[in-house]
Motif scaffolding. Sequence first.
Motif, PDB file in Angstrom:
ATOM      1  N   TYR A 192      30.608  38.971  38.627  1.00 22.65           N
ATOM      2  CA  TYR A 192      29.631  40.075  39.110  1.00 22.65           C
ATOM      3  C   TYR A 192      30.505  41.313  38.468  1.00 22.65           C
ATOM      4  O   TYR A 192      31.014  42.224  39.491  1.00 22.65           O
ATOM      5  CB  TYR A 192      29.610  40.142  40.496  1.00 22.65           C
ATOM      6  CG  TYR A 192      28.799  41.115  41.196  1.00 22.65           C
ATOM      7  CD1 TYR A 192      27.763  41.813  40.554  1.00 22.65           C
ATOM      8  CD2 TYR A 192      29.258  41.562  42.335  1.00 22.65           C
ATOM      9  CE1 TYR A 192      26.955  42.994  41.176  1.00 22.65           C
ATOM     10  CE2 TYR A 192      28.397  42.540  43.147  1.00 22.65           C
ATOM     11  CZ  TYR A 192      27.342  43.128  42.396  1.00 22.65           C
ATOM     12  OH  TYR A 192      26.893  44.391  43.316  1.00 22.65           O
TER      13      TYR A 192
ATOM     14  N   PHE B  37      32.945  44.057  39.532  1.00 20.20           N
ATOM     15  CA  PHE B  37      33.328  43.754  40.855  1.00 20.20           C
ATOM     16  C   PHE B  37      34.299  42.656  41.084  1.00 20.20           C
ATOM     17  O   PHE B  37      35.277  42.364  41.662  1.00 20.20           O
ATOM     18  CB  PHE B  37      32.380  43.650  41.999  1.00 20.20           C
ATOM     19  CG  PHE B  37      31.430  44.949  41.947  1.00 20.20           C
ATOM     20  CD1 PHE B  37      31.865  46.069  42.684  1.00 20.20           C
ATOM     21  CD2 PHE B  37      30.217  45.035  41.355  1.00 20.20           C
ATOM     22  CE1 PHE B  37      31.223  47.121  42.830  1.00 20.20           C
ATOM     23  CE2 PHE B  37      29.646  46.308  41.311  1.00 20.20           C
ATOM     24  CZ  PHE B  37      30.045  47.496  41.953  1.00 20.20           C
ATOM     25  N   HIS B  38      33.727  41.520  40.342  1.00 22.39           N
ATOM     26  CA  HIS B  38      34.519  40.148  40.205  1.00 22.39           C
ATOM     27  C   HIS B  38      34.351  39.902  38.685  1.00 22.39           C
ATOM     28  O   HIS B  38      33.349  39.501  38.215  1.00 22.39           O
ATOM     29  CB  HIS B  38      33.590  39.108  41.069  1.00 22.39           C
ATOM     30  CG  HIS B  38      33.469  39.464  42.346  1.00 22.39           C
ATOM     31  ND1 HIS B  38      32.190  38.988  42.973  1.00 22.39           N
ATOM     32  CD2 HIS B  38      33.890  40.064  43.104  1.00 22.39           C
ATOM     33  CE1 HIS B  38      32.090  39.484  44.207  1.00 22.39           C
ATOM     34  NE2 HIS B  38      32.987  40.040  44.292  1.00 22.39           N
TER      35      HIS B  38
ATOM     36  N   GLU C  98      36.916  45.378  41.018  1.00 23.32           N
ATOM     37  CA  GLU C  98      36.854  46.228  42.146  1.00 23.32           C
ATOM     38  C   GLU C  98      36.964  45.574  43.566  1.00 23.32           C
ATOM     39  O   GLU C  98      37.956  45.970  44.439  1.00 23.32           O
ATOM     40  CB  GLU C  98      35.437  47.104  42.008  1.00 23.32           C
ATOM     41  CG  GLU C  98      35.570  48.018  43.266  1.00 23.32           C
ATOM     42  CD  GLU C  98      34.483  48.924  43.423  1.00 23.32           C
ATOM     43  OE1 GLU C  98      33.675  49.059  44.289  1.00 23.32           O
ATOM     44  OE2 GLU C  98      33.817  49.208  42.290  1.00 23.32           O
ATOM     45  N   THR C  99      36.097  44.753  43.871  1.00 24.70           N
ATOM     46  CA  THR C  99      36.153  44.103  45.021  1.00 24.70           C
ATOM     47  C   THR C  99      37.320  43.131  45.284  1.00 24.70           C
ATOM     48  O   THR C  99      37.904  43.236  46.435  1.00 24.70           O
ATOM     49  CB  THR C  99      34.937  43.016  45.362  1.00 24.70           C
ATOM     50  OG1 THR C  99      33.890  43.762  44.987  1.00 24.70           O
ATOM     51  CG2 THR C  99      34.865  42.522  46.671  1.00 24.70           C
TER      52      THR C  99
ATOM     53  N   SER D 104      31.843  42.850  48.979  1.00 26.88           N
ATOM     54  CA  SER D 104      30.531  43.366  48.222  1.00 26.88           C
ATOM     55  C   SER D 104      29.177  43.082  48.873  1.00 26.88           C
ATOM     56  O   SER D 104      28.529  42.601  48.522  1.00 26.88           O
ATOM     57  CB  SER D 104      30.651  43.020  46.728  1.00 26.88           C
ATOM     58  OG  SER D 104      31.794  43.228  45.943  1.00 26.88           O
TER      59      SER D 104
ATOM     60  N   SER E 223      26.705  52.542  48.255  1.00 27.17           N
ATOM     61  CA  SER E 223      26.625  51.583  46.969  1.00 27.17           C
ATOM     62  C   SER E 223      25.320  52.247  46.411  1.00 27.17           C
ATOM     63  O   SER E 223      24.238  51.566  46.857  1.00 27.17           O
ATOM     64  CB  SER E 223      26.421  50.330  47.674  1.00 27.17           C
ATOM     65  OG  SER E 223      26.098  49.285  46.040  1.00 27.17           O
TER      66      SER E 223
ATOM     67  N   THR F 193      24.024  48.105  40.856  1.00 25.63           N
ATOM     68  CA  THR F 193      24.781  49.179  41.162  1.00 25.63           C
ATOM     69  C   THR F 193      24.984  50.168  40.196  1.00 25.63           C
ATOM     70  O   THR F 193      25.202  49.777  38.929  1.00 25.63           O
ATOM     71  CB  THR F 193      26.100  48.615  41.923  1.00 25.63           C
ATOM     72  OG1 THR F 193      27.009  48.181  41.073  1.00 25.63           O
ATOM     73  CG2 THR F 193      25.896  47.697  42.906  1.00 25.63           C
TER      74      THR F 193
ATOM     75  N   SER G 288      28.134  51.456  39.796  1.00 25.41           N
ATOM     76  CA  SER G 288      29.050  51.303  39.379  1.00 25.41           C
ATOM     77  C   SER G 288      29.140  50.013  38.183  1.00 25.41           C
ATOM     78  O   SER G 288      29.906  50.215  37.094  1.00 25.41           O
ATOM     79  CB  SER G 288      30.276  50.649  40.325  1.00 25.41           C
ATOM     80  OG  SER G 288      30.680  51.618  41.477  1.00 25.41           O
ATOM     81  N   GLU G 289      28.138  49.189  38.389  1.00 25.44           N
ATOM     82  CA  GLU G 289      28.097  48.312  37.295  1.00 25.44           C
ATOM     83  C   GLU G 289      27.689  48.697  36.109  1.00 25.44           C
ATOM     84  O   GLU G 289      27.925  48.355  34.792  1.00 25.44           O
ATOM     85  CB  GLU G 289      26.871  47.265  37.782  1.00 25.44           C
ATOM     86  CG  GLU G 289      27.447  45.921  38.709  1.00 25.44           C
ATOM     87  CD  GLU G 289      26.297  45.246  39.307  1.00 25.44           C
ATOM     88  OE1 GLU G 289      26.171  44.109  38.774  1.00 25.44           O
ATOM     89  OE2 GLU G 289      25.269  45.738  39.857  1.00 25.44           O
TER      90      GLU G 289
ATOM     91  N   ILE H 297      40.388  51.478  44.695  1.00 24.78           N
ATOM     92  CA  ILE H 297      39.022  51.529  43.598  1.00 24.78           C
ATOM     93  C   ILE H 297      39.358  52.431  42.543  1.00 24.78           C
ATOM     94  O   ILE H 297      39.052  52.013  41.329  1.00 24.78           O
ATOM     95  CB  ILE H 297      37.759  51.581  44.306  1.00 24.78           C
ATOM     96  CG1 ILE H 297      37.550  50.671  45.566  1.00 24.78           C
ATOM     97  CG2 ILE H 297      36.674  51.826  43.197  1.00 24.78           C
ATOM     98  CD1 ILE H 297      36.463  50.865  46.330  1.00 24.78           C
TER      99      ILE H 297
END
Length: 263
Positions: free
Chosen positions: A36, A39-40, A52-53, A99, A119, A188, A190-191, A254
């Motif tokens: 992800y 985030f991952h 991030e996460t 997340s 978010s 998101t 961020s993505e 973050i």
Amino acid sequence: MTRVPTFIVVMFTITLFLFWISPGFCRDIRVPVDSYPPFHIFPPDGGPPYGETIAVIRAVVARVNQNAADDLSLNYTRDTPFKRCLALMRSGRADLIGSLLDKEDRRDYMILLKYKANSNKVFIQRRNDSRPIHQFDDLKGLTVGTVLGYQYFSAFDTSESIVKDPARNLSLSLAKLEAGRCDVVICTQSEWLSLNRNPMIQARFRQSQFRYEQPNPVYLGISRKSWLAEKPYIDVFRNTVSDMFQSGEFIRVISRFYESYTP
């Protein structure tokens, strides 16, 4: 055969239990992780995930270890579909996940700890698609690419006028969008900011004008069947996450991740 006196068995059991819960006893926290970005992220060399996460989870566990003089470590699953991640949390075969939005029945099987106030969600179109999407109502009647098991925001999640077309991950959703199999893709902010650093993405896709910016907190989840949900661990985690959120530490964690991140 010589029988061991009952009181010796009882004392041995109690000793093992006290050793198990004592500070400094190393225990693995099982973290289910899907692919992800940002985030991952799973590196090609097979190393542990980052993102991030993951940075948030590592920071929390490091602070717990520091505050409680403990020795907790993280053990990640590898590229596990998100619905499977939730199933692992529900059954107690995983302990901690990030997340999360506060949706559906998640509080029934997880303790949610807020670490991010919002978010934002954006909608991605093909670069050559001139269709105007200026407000939420412009999505009605469209097919929107989503990720299987994800929740986004209430109006979108519950709308019967929007067709949701789930894929295993965002990359597959974008492939469907490029092939014309859906009209837009939701993700998101961020993505999108991460993806949009790639010139190939810039050439193929664009962000629509409408984006969702209402309060939409993000949480860590602890399985109610996990040993982390028991005292004293749950109190330490709850207080640590609250303190880090109130002090702005998560914002700094973050920010540091994105300062060094290259997609």
